[in-house]
Design an enzyme around this catalytic site. Structure first.
Site, PDB file in Angstrom:
ATOM      1  N   LYS A  22      24.329  32.378 -71.676  1.00 43.56           N
ATOM      2  CA  LYS A  22      23.980  31.268 -70.781  1.00 43.56           C
ATOM      3  C   LYS A  22      24.335  31.602 -69.329  1.00 43.56           C
ATOM      4  CE  LYS A  22      26.071  26.836 -69.529  1.00 43.56           C
ATOM      5  NZ  LYS A  22      27.175  27.307 -68.659  1.00 43.56           N
ATOM      6  N   ASN A  23      25.569  32.039 -69.106  1.00 46.67           N
ATOM      7  CA  ASN A  23      25.997  32.183 -67.715  1.00 46.67           C
ATOM      8  C   ASN A  23      25.394  33.404 -67.017  1.00 46.67           C
ATOM      9  OD1 ASN A  23      27.278  29.764 -67.829  1.00 46.67           O
ATOM     10  ND2 ASN A  23      29.335  30.605 -68.163  1.00 46.67           N
ATOM     11  N   ARG A  93      25.299  23.132 -62.784  1.00 43.57           N
ATOM     12  CA  ARG A  93      26.027  23.879 -61.764  1.00 43.57           C
ATOM     13  C   ARG A  93      25.139  24.952 -61.132  1.00 43.57           C
ATOM     14  NH1 ARG A  93      29.740  21.850 -59.267  1.00 43.57           N
ATOM     15  NH2 ARG A  93      30.784  23.364 -57.973  1.00 43.57           N
ATOM     16  N   CYS A 117      29.796  20.644 -65.698  1.00 45.58           N
ATOM     17  CA  CYS A 117      30.953  20.064 -66.387  1.00 45.58           C
ATOM     18  C   CYS A 117      31.985  19.595 -65.369  1.00 45.58           C
ATOM     19  CB  CYS A 117      31.574  21.098 -67.313  1.00 45.58           C
ATOM     20  SG  CYS A 117      30.503  21.567 -68.674  1.00 45.58           S
ATOM     21  N   ARG A 122      35.409  20.713 -57.914  1.00 43.96           N
ATOM     22  CA  ARG A 122      34.829  22.065 -58.023  1.00 43.96           C
ATOM     23  C   ARG A 122      34.309  22.476 -56.643  1.00 43.96           C
ATOM     24  NH1 ARG A 122      31.514  22.796 -63.649  1.00 43.96           N
ATOM     25  NH2 ARG A 122      31.617  24.983 -63.013  1.00 43.96           N
ATOM     26  N   PRO A 123      35.204  23.019 -55.806  1.00 48.53           N
ATOM     27  CA  PRO A 123      34.817  23.326 -54.424  1.00 48.53           C
ATOM     28  C   PRO A 123      33.796  24.460 -54.354  1.00 48.53           C
ATOM     29  CG  PRO A 123      37.029  24.143 -54.884  1.00 48.53           C
ATOM     30  CD  PRO A 123      36.594  23.419 -56.107  1.00 48.53           C
ATOM     31  N   ILE A 124      33.056  24.516 -53.234  1.00 44.90           N
ATOM     32  CA  ILE A 124      32.128  25.642 -53.014  1.00 44.90           C
ATOM     33  C   ILE A 124      32.438  26.339 -51.679  1.00 44.90           C
ATOM     34  CG2 ILE A 124      30.249  24.747 -54.466  1.00 44.90           C
ATOM     35  CD1 ILE A 124      28.867  23.875 -51.818  1.00 44.90           C
ATOM     36  N   ASP A 125      33.701  26.180 -51.231  1.00 43.06           N
ATOM     37  CA  ASP A 125      34.074  26.756 -49.935  1.00 43.06           C
ATOM     38  C   ASP A 125      33.878  28.275 -49.877  1.00 43.06           C
ATOM     39  OD1 ASP A 125      36.367  26.393 -51.842  1.00 43.06           O
ATOM     40  OD2 ASP A 125      37.349  27.712 -50.410  1.00 43.06           O
ATOM     41  N   GLN A 126      34.095  28.969 -50.990  1.00 39.14           N
ATOM     42  CA  GLN A 126      33.976  30.436 -50.966  1.00 39.14           C
ATOM     43  C   GLN A 126      32.513  30.878 -50.867  1.00 39.14           C
ATOM     44  OE1 GLN A 126      36.814  32.501 -50.752  1.00 39.14           O
ATOM     45  NE2 GLN A 126      37.631  30.439 -50.439  1.00 39.14           N
ATOM     46  N   ASP A 305      36.304  29.466 -70.937  1.00 41.48           N
ATOM     47  CA  ASP A 305      35.217  28.811 -71.676  1.00 41.48           C
ATOM     48  C   ASP A 305      35.426  28.864 -73.197  1.00 41.48           C
ATOM     49  OD1 ASP A 305      34.152  28.277 -69.228  1.00 41.48           O
ATOM     50  OD2 ASP A 305      32.649  29.868 -69.287  1.00 41.48           O
ATOM     51  N   ARG A 397      23.237  21.761 -73.579  1.00 40.07           N
ATOM     52  CA  ARG A 397      23.063  22.517 -72.333  1.00 40.07           C
ATOM     53  C   ARG A 397      23.348  23.999 -72.553  1.00 40.07           C
ATOM     54  NH1 ARG A 397      27.179  21.164 -68.598  1.00 40.07           N
ATOM     55  NH2 ARG A 397      26.421  23.125 -67.802  1.00 40.07           N
TER      56      ARG A 397
HETATM   57  N1  EPU Z   1      36.763  27.875 -56.645  1.00 43.56           N
HETATM   58  C1  EPU Z   1      37.146  27.609 -55.351  1.00 43.56           C
HETATM   59  N2  EPU Z   1      36.206  27.708 -54.362  1.00 43.56           N
HETATM   60  C2  EPU Z   1      34.917  28.050 -54.603  1.00 43.56           C
HETATM   61  C3  EPU Z   1      34.529  28.335 -55.935  1.00 43.56           C
HETATM   62  C4  EPU Z   1      35.483  28.232 -56.947  1.00 43.56           C
HETATM   63  O1  EPU Z   1      38.305  27.293 -55.093  1.00 43.56           O
HETATM   64  O2  EPU Z   1      34.129  28.136 -53.656  1.00 43.56           O
HETATM   65  C5  EPU Z   1      37.772  27.799 -57.730  1.00 43.56           C
HETATM   66  C6  EPU Z   1      37.422  26.756 -58.783  1.00 43.56           C
HETATM   67  O3  EPU Z   1      37.870  25.474 -58.416  1.00 43.56           O
HETATM   68  C7  EPU Z   1      38.122  27.299 -60.014  1.00 43.56           C
HETATM   69  C8  EPU Z   1      38.054  28.817 -59.804  1.00 43.56           C
HETATM   70  O4  EPU Z   1      37.777  29.024 -58.425  1.00 43.56           O
HETATM   71  O5  EPU Z   1      39.460  26.899 -60.019  1.00 43.56           O
HETATM   72  C9  EPU Z   1      37.010  29.530 -60.621  1.00 43.56           C
HETATM   73  O6  EPU Z   1      35.726  28.930 -60.422  1.00 43.56           O
HETATM   74  P1  EPU Z   1      34.378  29.758 -60.583  1.00 43.56           P
HETATM   75  O7  EPU Z   1      33.645  29.737 -59.303  1.00 43.56           O
HETATM   76  O8  EPU Z   1      34.706  31.090 -61.189  1.00 43.56           O
HETATM   77  O9  EPU Z   1      33.581  28.886 -61.636  1.00 43.56           O
HETATM   78  P2  EPU Z   1      32.030  28.539 -61.630  1.00 43.56           P
HETATM   79  O10 EPU Z   1      31.258  29.686 -61.105  1.00 43.56           O
HETATM   80  O11 EPU Z   1      31.820  27.201 -61.046  1.00 43.56           O
HETATM   81  C10 EPU Z   1      31.518  29.649 -63.918  1.00 43.56           C
HETATM   82  C11 EPU Z   1      30.931  29.200 -65.226  1.00 43.56           C
HETATM   83  C12 EPU Z   1      31.920  28.298 -65.955  1.00 43.56           C
HETATM   84  C13 EPU Z   1      33.243  29.032 -66.142  1.00 43.56           C
HETATM   85  C14 EPU Z   1      33.759  29.597 -64.800  1.00 43.56           C
HETATM   86  C15 EPU Z   1      34.988  30.479 -64.958  1.00 43.56           C
HETATM   87  C16 EPU Z   1      28.574  29.171 -64.743  1.00 43.56           C
HETATM   88  C17 EPU Z   1      27.338  28.376 -64.513  1.00 43.56           C
HETATM   89  N3  EPU Z   1      29.691  28.494 -64.973  1.00 43.56           N
HETATM   90  O12 EPU Z   1      31.753  28.455 -63.173  1.00 43.56           O
HETATM   91  O13 EPU Z   1      31.342  28.090 -67.218  1.00 43.56           O
HETATM   92  O14 EPU Z   1      34.201  28.154 -66.662  1.00 43.56           O
HETATM   93  O15 EPU Z   1      32.722  30.363 -64.164  1.00 43.56           O
HETATM   94  O16 EPU Z   1      34.721  31.545 -65.791  1.00 43.56           O
HETATM   95  O17 EPU Z   1      28.525  30.386 -64.762  1.00 43.56           O
HETATM   96  C18 EPU Z   1      30.918  26.963 -69.226  1.00 43.56           C
HETATM   97  O18 EPU Z   1      30.080  27.823 -69.505  1.00 43.56           O
HETATM   98  O19 EPU Z   1      31.352  26.125 -70.060  1.00 43.56           O
HETATM   99  C19 EPU Z   1      31.450  26.903 -67.873  1.00 43.56           C
HETATM  100  C20 EPU Z   1      32.014  25.829 -67.376  1.00 43.56           C
END
Ligand code: EPU
Length: 427
Positions: A22-23, A93, A117, A122-126, A305, A397
């Site tokens: 999926k991811n 997401r 989820c 869930r910030p997107i600052d990075q 996950d 999903r």
């Molecule tokens: N974070 C920040 N700033 C950002 C982005 C992330 O502080 O700009 C923090 C988050 O708050 C979190 C950490 O960094 O504490 C990791 O977040 P990450 O960006 O790695 O997560 P994501 O990309 O939003 C993906 C998967 C998730 C999985 C995570 C971690 C997808 C669509 N989603 O989420 O998958 O938990 O990576 O491996 O790829 C799932 O499949 O059930 C699922 C939730």
């Protein structure tokens, strides 16, 4: 309202074929907007997140054709829009991967703030830090993220946290930037490597995916490609945990055993026995389930996950297990639901303490999120009586053909439709 009814007591036995990851799929599908020409993508998982992304592409003007159940042909040559509206972005997401991909393609993207989820903030600052460093301006107006750039330039970006989403999004833009982009402290998950391989097959020049540093030489043009998505590590791990929880014997096929190592290590510690082949693992348990501790971490650590599924399994272990969540602030919402079935779990911040019990008993529960929902299925398979799971939209999903797969392994699971608030006669 659709529900799953799971009746426990049958150890899972047999073979299950794992679908595409999926991811990886949710990054690779948006990446097709970078191509001028057709992409043919194989091993597409049959899940609603994929359906939604294909719909977004269609609404943008792409031609999308399924070739059978697992292969999709996508031609984004004549894309007319660079906007992903609220109604399509709100439930997932990965819709935000269109920001990086559209910036790369046409230097302009408008994408509604993504859903997905709920694990707290869930910030997107990075992501934004990366786009801005490359020369884009990014603003958020009434929930819409608008990004544009005259030109994207290669830069050196150090991520402050290890993030899958920002690593992918910035890679998608950087493949078309002018010059060399160096990304440091990046995520190393198998789907990062899969996306890099896909982009390289389209003409990108990415090196180092799977390590801490990714180097990307921007290119002027990218073309269509044929590609097959890697197997889903988490779907495979979920069936393995279900096999161990029920005391069954399951062969998971069409997997990459190397990707499973962080999970197999913990299952072995909990008393599972595992045999390995080129693209399969056989998982079985004969003795009592043992208590273990688990700490989730970015790859190659134990994947977050798989955390809820492990918790469901450990409810039946001898002794007290401790799970520490090392990625998300709030990923224990499902615990109240497991406790409804008779589990004994307490949560303090990012730590869950699971006291093993002799039995769980079926009850109505809900899927709080995708993997929390998977935990309910595992708990339902070991519980006495029937467990009715609401809000299965979360599970669908990310798990393809889950009823068919569980049933083929001898589990008792049905999908039913009932009016809101009513319970099935099974309960
Ligand atoms: N974070 C920040 N700033 C950002 C982005 C992330 O502080 O700009 C923090 C988050 O708050 C979190 C950490 O960094 O504490 C990791 O977040 P990450 O960006 O790695 O997560 P994501 O990309 O939003 C993906 C998967 C998730 C999985 C995570 C971690 C997808 C669509 N989603 O989420 O998958 O938990 O990576 O491996 O790829 C799932 O499949 O059930 C699922 C939730």
């Amino acid at each position: 309202m659709n529900r799953f009814v799971v009746t426990g007591g049958n150890p899972l036995h047999g073979t299950v074929k794992i679908g595409g990851a999926k991811n990886a799929a949710v990054a690779i599908i948006p990446a097709t907007v970078l191509a001028r020409g057709k992409c043919v993508i194989d091993n597409i998982p049959n899940i609603s997140d994929v359906t939604l992304l294909l719909r977004i592409l269609t609404e943008m003007g792409a031609t999308v054709r399924m070739q059978g159940k697992k292969t999709v042909e996508i031609d984004t040559t004549h894309l007319v829009s660079h906007t992903v509206p609220y109604n399509l972005a709100k439930n997932m997401r990965a819709s935000y991967y269109f920001i990086g991909a559209l910036l790369g393609r046409s230097r302009e993207a408008s994408v509604f703030m993504p859903g997905g989820c709920n694990f707290g903030v869930r910030p997107i600052d990075q992501h934004i830090k990366g786009f801005e460093a490359m020369g884009a301006s990014v603003d958020i107006d009434k929930g819409m993220i608008n990004a544009q750039a005259e030109q994207l330039r290669g830069v050196h970006i150090y991520f402050d946290v290890v993030t899958v989403g920002a690593t992918i999004n910035v890679m998608l833009a950087a493949v078309r930037a002018k010059g060399l982009t160096i990304l440091e402290n990046v995520a190393k998950e198998p789907h990062i490597v899969d996306l890099a391989n896909f982009l390289n097959s389209m003409g990108a020049d990415i090196r180092g995916a799977g390590t801490d540093v990714i180097k990307i030489h921007g290119v002027d043009m990218m073309h269509g490609a044929n590609y097959s998505i890697i197997p889903d590590q988490i779907e495979a791990g979920t069936y393995m945990a279900a096999a161990v929880a029920t005391g069954g014997d399951v062969r998971v096929e069409n997997i990459i055993p190397k990707h499973m190592e962080p999970i197999t290590a913990r299952l072995l510690a909990a008393g599972a026995q595992i045999e390995e082949g080129d693209d399969w693992l056989r998982v079985f348990r004969t003795g009592r389930l043992q208590r273990i501790n688990v700490k989730t971490m970015p790859h190659p650590g134990f994947p977050t996950d798989m955390q809820p599924q492990m918790a469901a399994m450990l409810t039946m272990a001898e002794g007290t297990s401790i799970i520490t969540e090392g990625v998300w602030d709030n990923r224990f919402k499902y615990v109240d639901e497991l406790n409804r079935l008779g589990a004994r779990i307490t949560v303090d911040g990012k730590v869950a303490v699971i006291e093993g019990v002799e039995t769980l008993t079926g009850a109505p529960v809900k899927a709080t999120d995708l993997r929390g929902g998977a935990a309910m299925i595992i708990a339902g398979l070991v519980a006495r009586g029937s467990t009715e799971i609401e809000e299965i939209i979360h599970i669908e999903r990310g798990y393809e053909d889950v009823v068919e797969k569980v049933t083929a392994l001898g589990g008792d699971m049905k999908r039913i439709t009932l009016p809101d608030g009513e319970l099935s006669k099974a309960l």
